[in-house]
Scaffold this active site. Structure first.
Site, short mmCIF file in Angstrom:
data_model
loop_
_atom_site.label_atom_id
_atom_site.label_comp_id
_atom_site.label_asym_id
_atom_site.label_seq_id
_atom_site.Cartn_x
_atom_site.Cartn_y
_atom_site.Cartn_z
N PRO A 2 1.68 -7.85 9.03
CA PRO A 2 0.35 -8.09 8.44
C PRO A 2 0.13 -7.20 7.22
O PRO A 2 0.33 -5.99 7.28
CB PRO A 2 -0.60 -7.72 9.58
CG PRO A 2 0.20 -7.89 10.83
CD PRO A 2 1.60 -7.49 10.45
N GLU A 3 -0.24 -7.82 6.11
CA GLU A 3 -0.50 -7.07 4.88
C GLU A 3 -2.00 -7.08 4.61
O GLU A 3 -2.79 -7.47 5.48
CB GLU A 3 0.31 -7.68 3.74
CG GLU A 3 1.82 -7.61 4.00
CD GLU A 3 2.68 -8.12 2.85
OE1 GLU A 3 2.15 -8.33 1.74
OE2 GLU A 3 3.88 -8.33 3.06
N LYS A 58 -4.10 -0.96 4.83
CA LYS A 58 -3.79 -1.80 5.98
C LYS A 58 -4.39 -1.25 7.28
O LYS A 58 -4.06 -1.73 8.37
CB LYS A 58 -2.27 -1.95 6.13
CG LYS A 58 -1.61 -2.63 4.93
CD LYS A 58 -0.11 -2.74 5.13
CE LYS A 58 0.58 -3.27 3.88
NZ LYS A 58 2.04 -3.38 4.04
N ARG A 261 13.96 -4.56 1.40
CA ARG A 261 13.01 -5.65 1.57
C ARG A 261 13.51 -6.89 0.84
O ARG A 261 14.10 -6.79 -0.24
CB ARG A 261 11.62 -5.27 1.02
CG ARG A 261 11.06 -3.96 1.57
CD ARG A 261 10.92 -3.99 3.08
NE ARG A 261 9.99 -5.01 3.51
CZ ARG A 261 8.67 -4.82 3.59
NH1 ARG A 261 8.13 -3.67 3.21
NH2 ARG A 261 7.89 -5.79 4.04
#
Length: 271
Positions: A2-3, A58, A261
């Site tokens: 979740p960003e 976040k 990433r």
């Protein structure tokens, strides 16, 4: 993971149900998250009224008169509103029950999230005091971006994902904003021109705002506070599309690892 849009979607989804309500009970079924859930969490918030819920980067910050619960969703976590008597499943680790037969349930299959308590000044907490500006505020602007990027030799993608530079620009949205800005992700941050910073800043804000409007991006585990997935995945131009045709030029998109990433970009459209 979740960003920012997913966390903000969660905040907006649960706040109307819980704001101003008193905590009736706290059930912790598994304390072993990224950091152990404090043993006195129930003691700190039971019979206390939830004033509001903030977001910083976040992190969700549940405000009570005597302090804050700091909540991070980790890699696979989600918070949703349920009926207080709904039986838990195997990955449902925390329930906070409120009046009106409502509860806030935390689900986290991979257990990389965090539920912490602090009674210190919240923005001075060690998890928050080093964070850069919020990307959807006026503090994050093209002049700031240009100034901050000077003499930075690291790639613009890894640089913009540094929470000390700006919070909440995670991997999905960094890929998308760079594509929309026609900026190559491997370009040195210090080589960005003022014009590129103008465009990049605008696209970061635009991508994040659109993702929030769509309820975030669900790729695997994420659901919003209402238990529904996010729909921004349908809007993605590059993320998750490595090897497929670029939506602008139709050439194959390149996919590679950058800073561990997944990075997807168009070698033709992004310079």
């Amino acid at each position: 993971m979740p960003e920012l849009p997913e966390v903000e979607t969660t905040r907006r989804g649960i706040l109307p149900h819980l704001e101003g309500k008193r905590v009736k009970a706290v059930s912790v079924r598994n304390r072993s998250l990224r950091w152990p859930i404090p043993a006195d969490l129930a003691q700190q918030i039971q019979n206390k009224t939830l004033r509001t819920i903030h977001r910083r980067g976040k992190y969700l910050l549940l405000e009570f008169a005597n302090g804050h619960v700091i909540w991070h969703l980790g890699m696979s976590g989600s918070l949703r509103i349920i009926k207080a008597d709904e039986p838990p499943m195997v990955h449902d680790h925390v329930d906070i029950a409120f009046g009106g037969n409502l509860a806030l349930r935390y689900t986290d299959p991979r257990r990389f999230g965090a539920v912490l308590w602090t009674n210190e000044a919240i923005l001075e907490h060690k998890l928050l005091n080093h964070l850069g500006p919020e990307p959807l505020t006026d503090a994050f602007n093209s002049a700031y971006l240009f100034d901050k990027s000077r003499k930075r030799s690291q790639s613009v993608k890894t640089w913009i994902m540094d929470s000390k530079v700006v919070v909440g620009v995670g991997n999905i949205y960094a890929n998308e904003a760079l594509f929309n800005s026609a900026i190559h992700p491997l370009k040195a941050a210090g080589k960005l021109s003022q014009k590129q910073c103008d465009i990049f800043c605008s696209e970061i804000k635009s991508v994040l705002a659109k993702a929030i409007e769509q309820g975030g991006t669900t790729l695997r585990d994420f659901v919003g506070g209402d238990g529904k997935p996010g729909y921004f995945a349908q809007e993605l131009n590059v993320y998750g599309r490595g090897g497929k045709a670029c939506k602008k030029c139709r050439k194959p998109l390149t996919e590679k690892k950058l800073g561990q990433r997944t990075t997807v970009y168009c070698t033709h459209c992004q310079k």
